[in-house]
Design a protein around this motif. Structure first.
Motif, mmCIF file in Angstrom:
data_model
loop_
_atom_site.group_PDB
_atom_site.id
_atom_site.type_symbol
_atom_site.label_atom_id
_atom_site.label_comp_id
_atom_site.label_asym_id
_atom_site.label_seq_id
_atom_site.Cartn_x
_atom_site.Cartn_y
_atom_site.Cartn_z
ATOM 1 N N LYS A 450 0.831 -1.203 0.000
ATOM 2 C CA LYS A 450 0.000 0.000 0.000
ATOM 3 C C LYS A 450 0.868 1.256 0.000
ATOM 4 C CE LYS A 450 -3.899 -2.108 2.480
ATOM 5 N NZ LYS A 450 -4.777 -2.005 3.656
ATOM 6 N N PRO A 451 0.305 2.383 -0.534
ATOM 7 C CA PRO A 451 -0.950 2.485 -1.276
ATOM 8 C C PRO A 451 -0.734 2.118 -2.737
ATOM 9 C CG PRO A 451 0.012 4.658 -1.053
ATOM 10 C CD PRO A 451 0.938 3.704 -0.339
ATOM 11 N N GLN A 452 -1.706 1.418 -3.320
ATOM 12 C CA GLN A 452 -1.589 0.980 -4.704
ATOM 13 C C GLN A 452 -2.351 1.878 -5.673
ATOM 14 O OE1 GLN A 452 -1.406 -3.262 -5.567
ATOM 15 N NE2 GLN A 452 -1.806 -3.684 -3.416
ATOM 16 N N GLY A 453 -2.923 2.941 -5.162
ATOM 17 C CA GLY A 453 -3.628 3.890 -6.010
ATOM 18 C C GLY A 453 -4.112 5.057 -5.176
ATOM 19 N N PRO A 454 -4.644 6.112 -5.821
ATOM 20 C CA PRO A 454 -5.080 7.308 -5.084
ATOM 21 C C PRO A 454 -6.133 7.019 -4.031
ATOM 22 C CG PRO A 454 -5.046 7.710 -7.452
ATOM 23 C CD PRO A 454 -4.824 6.241 -7.267
ATOM 24 N N GLY A 455 -6.985 6.017 -4.274
ATOM 25 C CA GLY A 455 -8.046 5.722 -3.320
ATOM 26 C C GLY A 455 -7.661 4.726 -2.247
ATOM 27 N N ASP A 456 -6.430 4.220 -2.304
ATOM 28 C CA ASP A 456 -5.991 3.200 -1.350
ATOM 29 C C ASP A 456 -5.408 3.873 -0.108
ATOM 30 O OD1 ASP A 456 -5.535 0.686 -0.374
ATOM 31 O OD2 ASP A 456 -3.690 0.346 -1.502
ATOM 32 N N ALA A 457 -5.727 3.323 1.065
ATOM 33 C CA ALA A 457 -5.207 3.882 2.311
ATOM 34 C C ALA A 457 -3.721 3.561 2.461
ATOM 35 C CB ALA A 457 -5.986 3.319 3.505
ATOM 36 N N VAL A 458 -3.010 4.412 3.178
ATOM 37 C CA VAL A 458 -1.590 4.163 3.437
ATOM 38 C C VAL A 458 -1.461 3.338 4.715
ATOM 39 C CG1 VAL A 458 -0.954 6.339 2.353
ATOM 40 C CG2 VAL A 458 -1.239 6.244 4.836
ATOM 41 N N PRO A 459 -0.375 2.551 4.853
ATOM 42 C CA PRO A 459 -0.159 1.841 6.122
ATOM 43 C C PRO A 459 0.112 2.826 7.244
ATOM 44 C CG PRO A 459 1.738 1.591 4.653
ATOM 45 C CD PRO A 459 0.665 2.259 3.856
ATOM 46 N N THR A 460 -0.422 2.531 8.408
ATOM 47 C CA THR A 460 -0.234 3.414 9.564
ATOM 48 C C THR A 460 0.437 2.711 10.740
ATOM 49 O OG1 THR A 460 -2.485 2.875 10.308
ATOM 50 C CG2 THR A 460 -2.230 4.841 8.963
ATOM 51 N N GLU A 461 0.525 1.383 10.711
ATOM 52 C CA GLU A 461 1.202 0.645 11.782
ATOM 53 C C GLU A 461 2.707 0.714 11.536
ATOM 54 O OE1 GLU A 461 2.950 -2.080 14.281
ATOM 55 O OE2 GLU A 461 2.981 -2.407 12.109
ATOM 56 N N PRO A 462 3.516 0.962 12.566
ATOM 57 C CA PRO A 462 4.948 1.231 12.369
ATOM 58 C C PRO A 462 5.698 0.184 11.555
ATOM 59 C CG PRO A 462 4.318 1.828 14.601
ATOM 60 C CD PRO A 462 3.118 1.180 13.975
ATOM 61 N N VAL A 463 5.513 -1.098 11.840
ATOM 62 C CA VAL A 463 6.250 -2.126 11.099
ATOM 63 C C VAL A 463 5.850 -2.103 9.625
ATOM 64 C CG1 VAL A 463 6.639 -4.603 10.847
ATOM 65 C CG2 VAL A 463 6.580 -3.584 13.131
ATOM 66 N N ALA A 464 4.563 -1.969 9.359
ATOM 67 C CA ALA A 464 4.089 -1.916 7.980
ATOM 68 C C ALA A 464 4.656 -0.696 7.263
ATOM 69 C CB ALA A 464 2.559 -1.893 7.946
ATOM 70 N N MET A 465 4.725 0.444 7.952
ATOM 71 C CA MET A 465 5.295 1.638 7.331
ATOM 72 C C MET A 465 6.755 1.407 6.949
ATOM 73 S SD MET A 465 3.866 5.040 9.224
ATOM 74 C CE MET A 465 3.929 4.501 10.935
ATOM 75 N N ALA A 466 7.522 0.796 7.857
ATOM 76 C CA ALA A 466 8.945 0.567 7.591
ATOM 77 C C ALA A 466 9.136 -0.318 6.366
ATOM 78 C CB ALA A 466 9.608 -0.069 8.816
ATOM 79 N N VAL A 467 8.376 -1.397 6.267
ATOM 80 C CA VAL A 467 8.531 -2.321 5.148
ATOM 81 C C VAL A 467 8.018 -1.689 3.853
ATOM 82 C CG1 VAL A 467 8.023 -4.631 4.272
ATOM 83 C CG2 VAL A 467 8.314 -4.277 6.727
ATOM 84 N N ALA A 468 6.899 -0.964 3.929
ATOM 85 C CA ALA A 468 6.345 -0.324 2.731
ATOM 86 C C ALA A 468 7.318 0.707 2.172
ATOM 87 C CB ALA A 468 5.003 0.329 3.053
#
Length: 705
Positions: A450-468
């Motif tokens: 994520k995000p895979q497009g304008p309507g897709d939510a961004v990751p907000t959990e810290p581990v997910a943010m780091a990997v994304a």
């Protein structure tokens, strides 16, 4: 004024091509009419699985007469020049041209070309065959004599017949009617291959297959409706959506929304009938995403959920017929196919679960990511290392970020993702949870795409943010390192989407993430600067969509070392706030005046007026406004530096606004280009001091308006 009705009736047109084809038909016909000298009031195209239709309202009955004069060669020109002129003008003899005189060039020939107007029917009859033969289908087929073996009986048929025609599917008939509202319209006669235009169409393939004679659009639509054909695709979509919602509601369920599937099914049927089926509840043990994709892709059916939000064992299908048995056989046939497909999906799921996710990940050593960037396993190792580095930035534990990154791509070789690539990450999360991985690690496997497009939510959990972030930054730096960058509209590796993903994750989570240190691990200084410029362009697009001015982004990016996206946006917001005020606008005007004077004098003198102005000279020979400006500049610079140190950009912009009265007074009372050369140079240095003070906050030369 007359109306035109066209229908091209064929075998089934693929659903994905219908909307574009209806627009193409409208464009080609209306452009052709206008080019031929006709006008029209309005036009609308339609498509069903078996027909393209177009209605054009208020067409002029005849094109206007045209008279034009074409200038030719001078009198006495060579024979070849005269022959070319006669040929281009369509004249039989030079005696058919008139002679005109020019005071400078002498006598020359002029051809008077008169083109009488043409009847609209004649124009349409000439235009439509061209449109049909050159129709821009993404894929078309040729059938009949032209595609048959040379020695076949069919090949002996008319070579200009149906067999020589390319169409998306075999074309069966052409309807073309033209005439005023107050009279019976006439058939516009023409022939394409061995298909002659007429006034006949056909209803539903099974429920009303007989021929229907049509006069105009006003009776065409209701006659089709009576023959079980809904012409307007938007109406078919509404029928499907409404019937699905009502049928689900009656059973206490809710349709899982799928606008794309509604569009697709509306392109598969001419008379939509929504029916409900069911499958074995035991299949609900499969992940819901798998059930939905299996049913959607294989049978084009909708899934339902209950009041608790969980999927039920019911589905909705869209039939193209009102069956005598109420649809029982149709439902039963779909249930059999769905049961078989869900059985396959369950097999894949259970087989995948039998192998630990780490072992699936090991298979990535044999999978090439890119010839110049190594295997997927090598890429995973890079992402894991970068995720560990980014973990403190997003307040995550490094070991959890690295663990999630190592497993993030592990589901790619699994059977389920092989069957449904859309489920990459989603299945990884299910498998990770099943084998006991921490919840935040499992969620990061799903969310790192994520995000895979304008309507897709961004990751907000810290581990997910780091990997994304690690995943996207590795992609960008990798392809920049091998000089595989987007060009024009081509972006085969979705690098624009990756950059926009980084921007959104950073901004929406309020992250402080300087980019250049991350780039420098793989890129040299020049390539890093180029990638940063790419981020600047993506940031402009993102902020422009939110109403921000791109020139303000340029003004901030022009400052050295601007690679912290969050701080850039905050500077832009503060700059926009300053320029929204009268003081800000007047200050910008004063800046431009100072910058223009400096630019002109530096160009004329061949040198730059940098360096500190002579304070003693200002106090001894300068004007009062000059001394006041120097004092204000020194005060403002101190205030700006203090605000910037605390990242208070609004405060810094507000301090700049304090310059305005002193700058205005300076220009009102002080002559910059004084006769005294020493004083002139000192005043130019004072103007440069204004420029440098403002450039400490943003490069105001980049600001338009």
């Amino acid at each position: 004024m007359p109306d035109l009705l066209i229908e091209l009736f064929s075998e089934e047109i693929p659903a994905r091509m219908q909307a574009r084809a209806a627009e193409d038909l409208k464009r080609l016909v209306t452009d052709g009419l206008v080019e031929a000298g006709l006008t029209y009031e309005g036009a609308k195209g339609f498509a069903t699985p078996r027909r393209l239709a177009l209605t054009v309202h208020g067409v002029t009955a005849r094109s206007a007469d045209v008279k034009e004069e074409r200038k030719g060669p001078r009198v006495g020109a060579p024979e070849k020049a005269l022959e070319g002129f006669l040929r281009s003008a369509g004249l039989a003899s030079i005696d058919d041209a008139k002679i005109e005189s020019d005071p400078k060039k002498g006598d020359f020939y002029v051809a008077v070309i008169e083109k009488p107007g043409r009847a609209a029917e004649e124009i349409v009859a000439e235009l439509l065959p061209q449109v049909i033969r050159n129709f821009p289908w993404p894929k078309s087929m040729r059938w009949g004599a032209a595609s048959a073996p040379k020695d076949s009986a069919f090949a002996a048929a008319d070579a200009l017949g149906t067999g020589s025609l390319r169409w998306v599917r075999p074309l069966r008939s052409i309807l073309c009617m033209f005439g005023p509202e107050t009279e019976d319209p006439e058939i516009v006669p023409f022939k394409v291959g061995d298909i002659e235009s007429g006034n006949v169409t056909y209803g539903h393939r099974f429920m009303a297959p007989d021929a229907i004679r049509v006069r105009r659009f006003d009776d065409y639509v209701p006659k089709l409706e009576a023959a079980k054909v809904v012409l307007d695709p938007e109406r078919r979509r509404n029928i499907i959506a409404t019937e699905a919602k009502n049928l689900a509601f009656a059973q206490g369920f809710e349709v899982v929304e799928d606008a794309g599937l509604i569009d697709e099914t509306a392109g598969l049927v001419e008379w939509p009938v929504v029916l409900m089926g069911r499958f074995d509840e035991a299949f609900l043990e499969i992940p819901g995403e798998v059930i939905r994709l299996t049913i959607r892709q294989n049978q084009k059916c909708f899934v339902l959920r209950g009041a608790d939000g969980a999927l039920t064992n019911r589905f909705l299908l869209v039939s193209n017929i009102e069956a005598r048995d109420g649809g029982k056989e149709i439902i039963a046939g779909n249930e059999r196919v769905i049961a078989a497909r869900l059985s396959d999906a369950r097999f894949f799921y259970e087989q995948d679960l039998a192998t630990p996710l780490g072992e699936w990940g090991a298979k990535l050593e044999a999978v090439t990511f890119h010839d110049k960037l190594g295997t997927q396993a090598e890429r995973v190792a890079r992402i894991a290392a970068l995720a560990g580095r980014l973990a403190p930035v997003v307040d995550a534990k490094a070991e959890e970020a690295e663990r999630a990154a190592k497993l993030a791509k592990a589901d790619l070789p699994t059977g389920m993702v092989g069957e449904f690539p859309e489920l990459q990450g989603v299945m990884g999360r299910y498998y990770a949870k099943a084998q006991g991985e921490a919840a935040n690690v499992a969620d990061a496997i799903r969310d790192h795409y994520k995000p895979q497009g304008p309507g897709d939510a961004v990751p907000t959990e810290p581990v997910a943010m780091a990997v994304a972030l690690a995943d996207k930054l590795d992609t960008l730096t990798g392809f920049w390192a091998i000089d595989e960058k987007p060009t024009g509209s081509k972006d085969p590796f979705a690098l624009r989407r990756a950059a926009l993903g980084v921007i959104r994750i950073v901004l929406e989570n309020g992250l402080r993430l300087p980019l250049l240190p991350l780039f420098s691990k793989r890129l040299d200084e020049t390539t890093s600067a180029d990638l940063l410029a790419f981020f600047a362009d993506r940031l402009k697009v993102h902020l422009r969509d939110q109403g921000a001015r791109h020139d303000l982004i340029d003004a901030v990016f022009a400052l050295p070392g601007q690679d912290d996206l969050l701080m850039i946006v905050r500077r832009v917001e503060a700059l926009a706030g300053l320029l929204a005020s009268d003081d800000g606008q007047n200050l910008l005007t004063s800046y431009r005046r100072a910058a223009n004077i400096l630019r002109a004098e530096e160009k004329k003198d061949g040198k730059s007026y940098t360096g500190e102005p002579d304070h003693a000279l200002i106090h001894e020979k300068g004007e009062a406004a000059e001394r006041e400006l120097l004092a204000v500049i020194e005060s403002v610079e101190a205030h700006v530096e203090k605000h910037l140190k605390h990242e208070d950009f609004s405060g810094a912009m507000g301090s700049l606004a304090e310059l305005r009265p002193a700058v205005d007074a300076f220009f009102d009372h002080v002559t910059v280009n004084a006769d005294d050369a020493q004083l002139r140079e000192n005043r130019l240095k004072l103007l440069n001091r204004i420029r440098e003070a403002m450039h400490g906050v943003a490069d105001f030369s980049k600001i338009g308006g």
